[in-house]
Each structure stands twice: as C-alpha cells, then as structure tokens.
Design a protein around this motif. Structure first.
Motif, PDB file in Angstrom:
ATOM      1  N   HIS A  86       1.038  11.017   9.966  1.00 56.51           N
ATOM      2  CA  HIS A  86       0.072  10.227   9.186  1.00 56.51           C
ATOM      3  C   HIS A  86       0.263   8.720   9.411  1.00 56.51           C
ATOM      4  N   HIS A  87       1.461   8.234   9.213  1.00 59.09           N
ATOM      5  CA  HIS A  87       1.659   6.782   9.362  1.00 59.09           C
ATOM      6  C   HIS A  87       1.600   6.351  10.826  1.00 59.09           C
ATOM      7  N   CYS A 137      -6.681   5.531   4.836  1.00 61.43           N
ATOM      8  CA  CYS A 137      -5.611   4.596   4.448  1.00 61.43           C
ATOM      9  C   CYS A 137      -5.757   3.282   5.203  1.00 61.43           C
ATOM     10  N   GLU A 160      -2.004   6.132  11.444  1.00 58.11           N
ATOM     11  CA  GLU A 160      -2.574   4.972  10.735  1.00 58.11           C
ATOM     12  C   GLU A 160      -2.335   3.693  11.543  1.00 58.11           C
ATOM     13  N   TYR A 166       0.842  -1.194   0.000  1.00 54.28           N
ATOM     14  CA  TYR A 166       0.000   0.000   0.000  1.00 54.28           C
ATOM     15  C   TYR A 166       0.878   1.245   0.000  1.00 54.28           C
ATOM     16  N   CYS A 186       0.614   5.473  -0.001  1.00 50.90           N
ATOM     17  CA  CYS A 186      -0.309   6.603   0.120  1.00 50.90           C
ATOM     18  C   CYS A 186      -0.315   7.380  -1.193  1.00 50.90           C
TER      19      CYS A 186
HETATM   20 ZN    ZN Z   1      -1.882   7.270   3.893  1.00 50.70          ZN
END
Ligand code: ZN
Ligand code: AMP
Length: 502
Positions: free
Chosen positions: A248-249, A223, A252, A28, A30
């Motif tokens: 962000h990660h 995500c 996530e 995956y 982004c």
């Molecule tokens: Zn993302």
C-alpha cells in the motif's frame, strides 16, 4: 524541549524530526476500511498515532492530522486480489454499501473515543473524493506511468525507478518470486490498478464516470489524492501498520511522485503488529478481538490503552488476557495513587480554608474544576526534582516515542517522596496530556459527610494529636479505632493527619 527523533522506515534509521514548514506539521494516517469493526490490532496502530500527534503538539508543533475512511475499492488482498471488502460485507448483512460504511464509521469513532484517541483534524471519505482521484490519475497518465489492459488502468512500476525503496524491494527478485494470484493483465506482478472499469465483480455497488470508462478507483489512489488535497504535494509524516510497507505505502509513493515529480512524504512511521497466540490478528480469518469484547470481559477501554503504552510501537506486542489483567491492575494502582494525591492536596486546601474561616465545609465532596485549577501549575515554577522527572519523560518521548519509558517515569514521579503532592499531581496531569489515561478526570466516588460529623472528626484528630504529644499512645489508638468504627480512616502524612471515608 529535547530534539525529537523518529525512526523513519524510509532509510531505516532514527532521524531528527525537521518539518517542512515549522511549526506546522502535516500528518496523514491511513484510516479504517469500514466493512467491519476495527479489531484491537488496528486500534493499537491508532493508539500509536494518537501518541505521535499528542507528542508533536507537546513539542510545540501545530499538527494537521488527516485520516481517510476507506469506503470503496479495498479488496481482501491489498494487491488487487480477492474480493471487495465492502461489497462482501454488504451482501453478508443484506444492507447497502453506504449503510455498512456509515455503521462501521460510527463504530470506529465510538471505539477511538472510548480509547481517548483524539479525533483527527480532518476525516475524509474516499467516496467524497472520487474527482480528486480522477484528477490525480490523469496527471500520472499524462506523465507516462500508466497503461490500459483488459479495461483497467494500471500503474507501470517499471517506469518508476525508485519503486520499492520503502520496503527495500528489488523488482527483479520480486518478479522471480511472485507469490500472488497474478492478474493476467499486469505486465509486472507489482503493477497495480489505478482505475477499474472491468473487474471480476459484476455486482460492484458504486461506480463513477471517468476518462477510462465507468468504474471505480483502485485502493491506493485515495490516500495519495486526499493527503495531497489537505496537506499539499509534499508533507511531513505518513503512518500506518507495518503490513502497509510492501504494497500500500509502496504504491502510494510511486503514484504520488509519478504525478507531481516531487518528493512526497518526509517521514514514514510504522507500528508493529499486535499478535495473538504467535499469529496475526486478522479480520478476514475471523480471529479478531474487538474493543467491545474486552469490555465484555470487564476491562475498561483505557486498560487496553495502558496495555499498548507498555510496549514500544516498533516492537510486536503479544496480546493475552493475563497481560490485560496486569494492565488493569497497574492502571488501578495508578488511579489510586492519583486519588490519594488529590485527597492530600484537597485536605491541605481545606485546612487553609478552615484557618481563613472563609470556605464552607463540604466534607469529602470533590472539588469542582475551578478548585482543581489550583493544580494548573506553571511548569517554570516547579522544583528541580519535579522538573527532572518531567525532563526524563520528554527525553523518553523524544527518543522515537518511547511510551513504556515515559510511563515508567510517571511512576517514578509518583513514588518520589521529595516531590510534594501538589507538584506530583500537576506534573502527572501534564504528562497525561500525552499518555491520555484521563488522570485529571479522576474523582473519588462522591461521599458526602454531614458538616457536624466533619467537626466531630476534626476535633477527634486534634485530640489524638494532643494525646500523641503526651505519648498517650493508648488514647491515640482508641481515638483512631473509634473513628474507624464510624467508617473514617485516618492517615498520618508529613503535612498532618488526613481522613477518608472507608
Ligand atoms: Zn493509505
Ligand atoms: P485496515 O482497516 O485493515 O485498513 O487497517 C487499519 C490499520 O490497522 C492499518 O494501519 C493496518 O496497518 C493496521 N493493522 C492491521 N492489523 C494490525 C495488527 N494486527 N496490529 C497492529 N496494526 C494492525
């Protein structure tokens, strides 16, 4: 194939790549927030991801590559601060959010196509997956990781002990040094929104019903929801630019693992930034260069791909116009060498054909694909020399995708006098399946030479060879000069004399 090793941001070490369900690999990356064109910094990250996917496939893995398109919920600050990027862009351009999203999604894929970046297996839009996000948030809530405040649903990072592991963050330090415009609803500055019902944007264009009220999702949840939908609750690789590590990660991971109670991603890969004049290239600051601006400066998109391959993805890459000029010149030299090899191989093929008196003469016209099929060499029949080059190329990729070393190995191959043109070409095309420089699509500009002239050229070549045998150098030179005056250049090679149109 050598053992593939990748640098995992989680743990900060080079690790042997072992997928969960080989030969399948779930990956995956982004994708873009489609409120503007991608800048060449963004594109560097996508070129890196493309080299990753191509390398995994070369190493025998069946990769499912998922990329999201962010068309809702991304604020100018990744940490829930600032304005909504999509809404602002739509207002500025006097269009609807959906029109803006469609336009810039198309622009993005036109850029990636021009850079020869393979299309992901699955491209998924955030706005098509709102229900998946709601379902995931419900699980996070049921597991006790959320709280409502000021009408929004927040993720409570204090409930997730591993919070910040990816970025080596220490929650206590972060509290003390909180730099951000603090949303008064947050219990901890690092808590983040899962679902907005109330935000500072009265004009939020797209909203949906949810158990928490009508609103829209926070940016990070898309995500988690989409990657799990298409790749399962645990999968192999997640990538993006380094700016995504701390917020962000990190978020996530927290929300995904809070929902499932399972480890989520096994390998985290992050590309370093492309920098401009020692600064960051940033869309919001308006200091960004697009692929189109490179084209307007007379560069081919592949010159930029070549430029990026010249740096390791984990090193910062400094953009400069001089650097682009160098990349362009090197890529031209590479293309010229390939065309040269094609001529040599083609000439050898023509000679065989003439001897057989079967093929019709077509001057220097390029072969069709079937003709180039003779180059689809079986790797197992390669000479030792050619195989060594290929082996070193694979070693470079296996060592955390060392593209600059792989590129250098391509040059070594092309310069090696012990590798025949046919082998060199076949191996170069094979390497290019990862480099993506479209070498096998190269064709010398079509120049048609009338068949009578071809006969004349070839008898002149024979005459010259005879003159050379009798050491009549003056005659040999005169023949060469005579042909040159007619626009034909002779080149002596170990396998005989070949000719080209000037
Ligand atoms: Zn993302
Ligand atoms: P965005 O469209 O802003 O979500 O960014 C798309 C991708 O580009 C993300 O993976 C970012 O981490 C990455 N990125 C942003 N700026 C740069 C840069 N200057 N150099 C390399 N990658 C970047």
């Amino acid at each position: 194939m050598p053992v593939l090793k990748l640098f995992n941001t989680m743990g900060r070490s080079l690790q042997e790549f072992v997928p969960l369900n080989p030969p399948k690999v779930g990956f995956y990356g982004c994708g873009p927030t489609v409120y503007n064109y991608a800048h060449i910094g963004n594109l560097r990250t996508y070129i890196f991801e493309d080299v990753l996917v191509r390398t995994l496939r070369r190493f025998g893995y069946k990769v499912t590559h998922v990329m999201n398109i962010t068309d809702v919920g991304h604020l100018t600050g990744d940490d829930d601060t600032g304005e909504d990027k999509m809404v602002r862009s739509a207002e500025e351009r006097g269009q609807s959010v959906l029109q803006i999203a469609q336009f810039y999604t198309n622009a993005f894929f036109s850029d990636t196509e021009r850079l020869n970046i393979l299309r992901p297996t699955i491209v998924c839009k955030a706005t098509d997956h709102i229900q998946d996000m709601i379902d995931l948030i419900k699980r996070i809530e049921a597991n006790g990781f959320t709280y409502m405040a000021g009408g929004n649903l927040y993720f409570d990072v204090s409930k997730f002990p591993r919070y910040g592991e990816l970025a080596n963050l220490k929650l206590e330090d972060l509290k003390a040094g909180a730099r951000i415009e603090v949303d008064g609803n947050k219990r901890n500055p690092h808590d983040f929104v899962l679902w907005f019902t109330k935000s500072k944007f009265e004009n939020q264009a797209l909203t949906w019903d949810s158990p928490w009220g009508r609103g829209y999702p926070g940016w990070h949840i898309e995500c988690s929801a989409m990657s799990m939908k298409y790749l399962g609750e645990s999968f192999d690789i997640h990538a993006g630019g380094i700016d995504h590590i701390p917020v962000h990660h990190t978020n996530e991971i927290a929300q995904s693992e809070a929902a499932t109670g399972k480890p989520w991603v096994r390998y985290w890969l992050h590309a370093e930034f492309l920098v401009l004049d020692n600064g960051k290239m940033s869309k919001s600051k308006g200091t960004f260069i697009t692929l189109q601006s490179l084209i307007d400066h007379c560069f081919d998109p592949l010159d930029y791909r070549f430029f990026c391959l010249g740096g390791h993805y984990r090193s910062q890459l400094s953009f400069s116009w001089e650097g682009m000029e160098q990349a362009k010149a090197s890529r031209k030299a590479l293309d010229d060498r390939i065309l040269d090899l094609q001529d040599k191989v083609l000439h050898a093929a023509d000679q065989t054909a003439v001897a057989d008196q079967t093929a019709k003469k077509e001057g220097l016209e390029q072969p069709d694909d079937a003709h180039w099929g003779v180059l689809a060499l079986d790797i197992s029949t390669l000479s030792d020399k050619a195989r060594e080059h290929l082996g070193r190329f694979d070693d470079a990729l296996a060592e955390d995708l060392n593209a600059p070393r792989a590129l250098a190995e391509l040059w070594q191959l092309l310069k090696d006098p012990d590798v025949s043109p046919r082998e060199a070409l076949a191996v170069a095309y094979n390497m290019d399946e990862v480099l993506g420089l479209r070498l096998s699509e190269l064709k010398r500009e079509t120049v048609s030479v009338p068949p009578e002239f071809v006969v004349e050229i070839e008898s002149a070549i024979q005459e010259r060879a005879a003159a050379k045998k009798t050491k009549d150098w003056a005659k040999a030179d005169a023949i060469r000069a005579g042909l040159k005056a007619k626009g034909i250049l002779l080149e002596d090679t170990p396998t005989g004399t070949i000719w080209k149109k000037l």
